[in-house]
Scaffold this active site. Sequence first.
Site, PDB file in Angstrom:
ATOM      1  N   GLY A  11       0.810  -1.217   0.000  1.00 45.61           N
ATOM      2  CA  GLY A  11       0.000   0.000   0.000  1.00 45.61           C
ATOM      3  C   GLY A  11       0.840   1.262   0.000  1.00 45.61           C
ATOM      4  O   GLY A  11       0.529   2.244   0.683  1.00 45.61           O
ATOM      5  N   ALA A  14       3.022   2.764  -5.292  1.00 44.80           N
ATOM      6  CA  ALA A  14       2.793   1.794  -6.374  1.00 44.80           C
ATOM      7  C   ALA A  14       1.466   1.064  -6.174  1.00 44.80           C
ATOM      8  O   ALA A  14       0.664   0.929  -7.109  1.00 44.80           O
ATOM      9  CB  ALA A  14       3.951   0.804  -6.444  1.00 44.80           C
ATOM     10  N   LYS A  80       5.666  21.217 -10.708  1.00 43.79           N
ATOM     11  CA  LYS A  80       7.054  20.941 -11.077  1.00 43.79           C
ATOM     12  C   LYS A  80       7.182  21.104 -12.584  1.00 43.79           C
ATOM     13  O   LYS A  80       6.448  20.470 -13.327  1.00 43.79           O
ATOM     14  CB  LYS A  80       7.437  19.514 -10.667  1.00 43.79           C
ATOM     15  CG  LYS A  80       8.787  19.080 -11.197  1.00 43.79           C
ATOM     16  CD  LYS A  80       9.163  17.660 -10.809  1.00 43.79           C
ATOM     17  CE  LYS A  80      10.481  17.280 -11.496  1.00 43.79           C
ATOM     18  NZ  LYS A  80      10.894  15.910 -11.210  1.00 43.79           N
TER      19      LYS A  80
HETATM   20  C1  LIG Z   1      15.939   8.385  -1.671  1.00 53.08           C
HETATM   21  C2  LIG Z   1      14.798   8.151  -2.617  1.00 53.08           C
HETATM   22  C3  LIG Z   1      14.200   9.215  -3.264  1.00 53.08           C
HETATM   23  C4  LIG Z   1      13.166   9.004  -4.188  1.00 53.08           C
HETATM   24  N1  LIG Z   1      12.643  10.057  -4.869  1.00 53.08           N
HETATM   25  C5  LIG Z   1      11.753   9.812  -5.845  1.00 53.08           C
HETATM   26  C6  LIG Z   1      11.229  10.871  -6.640  1.00 53.08           C
HETATM   27  O1  LIG Z   1      11.520  12.048  -6.424  1.00 53.08           O
HETATM   28  N2  LIG Z   1      10.361  10.558  -7.627  1.00 53.08           N
HETATM   29  C7  LIG Z   1      10.000   9.279  -7.895  1.00 53.08           C
HETATM   30  O2  LIG Z   1       9.271   9.037  -8.853  1.00 53.08           O
HETATM   31  N3  LIG Z   1      10.416   8.276  -7.097  1.00 53.08           N
HETATM   32  C8  LIG Z   1      11.282   8.502  -6.111  1.00 53.08           C
HETATM   33  N4  LIG Z   1      11.711   7.470  -5.341  1.00 53.08           N
HETATM   34  C9  LIG Z   1      11.101   6.143  -5.512  1.00 53.08           C
HETATM   35  C10 LIG Z   1       9.718   6.122  -4.856  1.00 53.08           C
HETATM   36  O3  LIG Z   1       9.823   6.440  -3.488  1.00 53.08           O
HETATM   37  C11 LIG Z   1       9.049   4.752  -5.013  1.00 53.08           C
HETATM   38  O4  LIG Z   1       9.193   4.300  -6.326  1.00 53.08           O
HETATM   39  C12 LIG Z   1       7.571   4.848  -4.719  1.00 53.08           C
HETATM   40  O5  LIG Z   1       7.345   5.407  -3.467  1.00 53.08           O
HETATM   41  C13 LIG Z   1       6.912   3.490  -4.785  1.00 53.08           C
HETATM   42  O6  LIG Z   1       7.240   2.691  -3.696  1.00 53.08           O
HETATM   43  P1  LIG Z   1       6.492   1.310  -3.523  1.00 53.08           P
HETATM   44  O7  LIG Z   1       5.052   1.571  -3.404  1.00 53.08           O
HETATM   45  O8  LIG Z   1       6.956   0.383  -4.589  1.00 53.08           O
HETATM   46  O9  LIG Z   1       7.085   0.721  -2.152  1.00 53.08           O
HETATM   47  P2  LIG Z   1       6.823   1.167  -0.625  1.00 53.08           P
HETATM   48  O10 LIG Z   1       6.482   2.574  -0.471  1.00 53.08           O
HETATM   49  O11 LIG Z   1       8.020   0.644   0.131  1.00 53.08           O
HETATM   50  O12 LIG Z   1       5.542   0.317  -0.200  1.00 53.08           O
HETATM   51  C14 LIG Z   1       5.635  -1.062   0.065  1.00 53.08           C
HETATM   52  C15 LIG Z   1       4.314  -1.534   0.655  1.00 53.08           C
HETATM   53  O13 LIG Z   1       4.348  -2.946   0.744  1.00 53.08           O
HETATM   54  C16 LIG Z   1       3.801  -3.336   1.993  1.00 53.08           C
HETATM   55  N5  LIG Z   1       4.325  -4.648   2.341  1.00 53.08           N
HETATM   56  C17 LIG Z   1       5.612  -5.055   2.422  1.00 53.08           C
HETATM   57  N6  LIG Z   1       5.659  -6.343   2.812  1.00 53.08           N
HETATM   58  C18 LIG Z   1       4.367  -6.759   2.983  1.00 53.08           C
HETATM   59  C19 LIG Z   1       3.749  -7.968   3.401  1.00 53.08           C
HETATM   60  N7  LIG Z   1       4.456  -9.033   3.767  1.00 53.08           N
HETATM   61  N8  LIG Z   1       2.404  -8.016   3.447  1.00 53.08           N
HETATM   62  C20 LIG Z   1       1.646  -6.953   3.095  1.00 53.08           C
HETATM   63  N9  LIG Z   1       2.179  -5.774   2.716  1.00 53.08           N
HETATM   64  C21 LIG Z   1       3.522  -5.687   2.667  1.00 53.08           C
HETATM   65  C22 LIG Z   1       4.215  -2.225   2.949  1.00 53.08           C
HETATM   66  O14 LIG Z   1       3.375  -2.207   4.108  1.00 53.08           O
HETATM   67  C23 LIG Z   1       4.002  -1.017   2.061  1.00 53.08           C
HETATM   68  O15 LIG Z   1       2.646  -0.634   2.128  1.00 53.08           O
HETATM   69  C24 LIG Z   1      12.707   7.678  -4.409  1.00 53.08           C
HETATM   70  C25 LIG Z   1      13.279   6.615  -3.712  1.00 53.08           C
HETATM   71  C26 LIG Z   1      14.330   6.825  -2.844  1.00 53.08           C
HETATM   72  C27 LIG Z   1      14.952   5.655  -2.139  1.00 53.08           C
END
Ligand SMILES: Cc1cc2nc3c(=O)[nH]c(=O)nc-3n(C[C@H](O)[C@H](O)[C@H](O)COP(=O)(O)OP(=O)(O)OC[C@H]3O[C@@H](n4cnc5c(N)ncnc54)[C@H](O)[C@@H]3O)c2cc1C
Length: 515
Positions: A11, A14, A80
């Site tokens: 959640g 992505a 932006k």
């Molecule tokens: C330093 C940094 C700066 C960034 N800046 C940018 C930017 O400016 N622009 C940009 O486009 N992107 C940026 N990004 C990338 C961006 O933050 C991510 O691509 C975006 O937030 C998507 O993350 P996510 O949803 O894939 O993962 P996360 O936000 O990590 O979410 C993972 C989810 O999975 C859940 N989960 C994990 N394990 C389990 C389980 N076993 N059971 C149920 N749920 C689980 C967690 O609870 C959480 O809800 C940056 C990244 C970094 C590291």
Amino acid sequence: MAIERVVIVGGGTAGWLAACLIAAKVPKVTGEAPSITLIEAPDIPTIGVGEGTWPTMRATLSAIGLDEEEFLAACDGAFKQGSRFDRWATGAEEDFYYHPFTPPLDGAPVDLVSAWQARAPGAPFALAVCPQPAVCAAQLAPRQRSMTPYSGALNYAYHVDAAKLAARLSRHAVGALGVTHLRDKVVAVDSDGNGDIAAVRTRGGERVEGDLFIDCSGHAALLIGGHFGVEWIDRGGVLANDRALAVQVPVEEGSPIQSQTIGTAHEAGWIWDIGLPSRRGIGCVYASRFLEDDEAEAILRGYIARTAPDVPPDSITPRRLSFPTGHRSEFWRGNCLAVGLSAGFIEPLEASAIVMIELSLNALIDNFPTSRPAMDVHAARFNELFRTRWDRVVEFLKLHYLLSRRDEPYWRAQRDPATVPPRLAELVELWRDQPPSSYDLPLIDEIFPAASYQYVWYGMGGGVPPHLPPPTPAMIAQFDQLRQRTRGLLSALPSNRALLGPQVTPGKREKVAQP
Ligand SMILES: Cc1cc2nc3c(=O)[nH]c(=O)nc-3n(C[C@H](O)[C@H](O)[C@H](O)COP(=O)(O)OP(=O)(O)OC[C@H]3O[C@@H](n4cnc5c(N)ncnc54)[C@H](O)[C@@H]3O)c2cc1C
């Protein structure tokens, strides 16, 4: 078997973008509305960064039915219009260039460069060929209030508070789009006879069955990595950064809001600076091979002391983040698609992560499989397209380092020919002879168009071709009109603060447009 049940694990940005886009768009593509369940572990936090988006976000938000003004208020959002890169080429204080979102004047790249050399040889390329850098320098908005939502006088995206973005998308998915939200941790995966995922099991004892599983579990990559064991391809040998320190500093009420991300190079990485209405998000990106954590923190503190002298140093507690640089060898295996950090991550320069999430979801949804047998063909095509896209991200980001003339060990290492992808090495040879063009980037929907490469190439002093034909009268006329257009925009556009400040305030009543 029809694809009737979609299960999303995770959640973060992505997961919630997946839930909203699939719920809003799949019924229009297939005529059927699959059930969507999003499972999110309450005790595993989201990454909480990701504040810079791409102009694609406007189409995404519009497609899912969010009102633009309300979205900006709910997410502490700002406009932006691109990025400004400070101290990347030489490291000198006066060294900067823009990569705006609006493309340069229309025409053949060689004609454009020739006219730039003929009409404004001393002017930075982006300023000479596009009105947006001047608008950014004046901290103006890309649109007027009276314009249709999601449209502007110039191309734009948003800066947002990442936590508020996920929260707003979550409320919209559940409240307006009928997504089921399960707060529970996935602890096991059940396979069916053909190797597909049949169901996931949670700590709370639920067994959630699905036809299609979307792995949005972040770096944990629970399904694509943990269950399927799909290989991780490390790209850290090309791009060395693997750490970041992130902070948020308050801004004074009514202070100007920057129109672009500012990326300032330092001795072993760079600092991002993103202005929102109520705060600035600032982060120091660096390579642990070249910089200790405390050295990085000193660089970050020095930057804040210079650019926000009123912020008391003891109020700053940076959050430390480590990240792997790379991506999966496959993103779609069986009935599971990885989106977001589970699929890959290439450092935050040029903010390519959220746009890759949007591109992945659009590729899935535009070709949404209506039965299981077709899914393998979709998966193979998807994997091929996205291997190319991740390669393109790596190459485009590497170009920023390759063109630098900074002389610290980190920068010299980034230019080591052994670290340069062969395709990029070839293109660099070519671009000394002719400007970057769409012939070099033949995909219909390249993630970075030729214009982006031109802005970076000429912005960093990549060099103009030795032989240029004289510019055409049509291009010269465009140059002359550009000055007038820029003057018009500078006088007509409101400041970011005027557009975002007093009227759009957090707490504004949420409006939901029909998706
Ligand atoms: C330093 C940094 C700066 C960034 N800046 C940018 C930017 O400016 N622009 C940009 O486009 N992107 C940026 N990004 C990338 C961006 O933050 C991510 O691509 C975006 O937030 C998507 O993350 P996510 O949803 O894939 O993962 P996360 O936000 O990590 O979410 C993972 C989810 O999975 C859940 N989960 C994990 N394990 C389990 C389980 N076993 N059971 C149920 N749920 C689980 C967690 O609870 C959480 O809800 C940056 C990244 C970094 C590291």
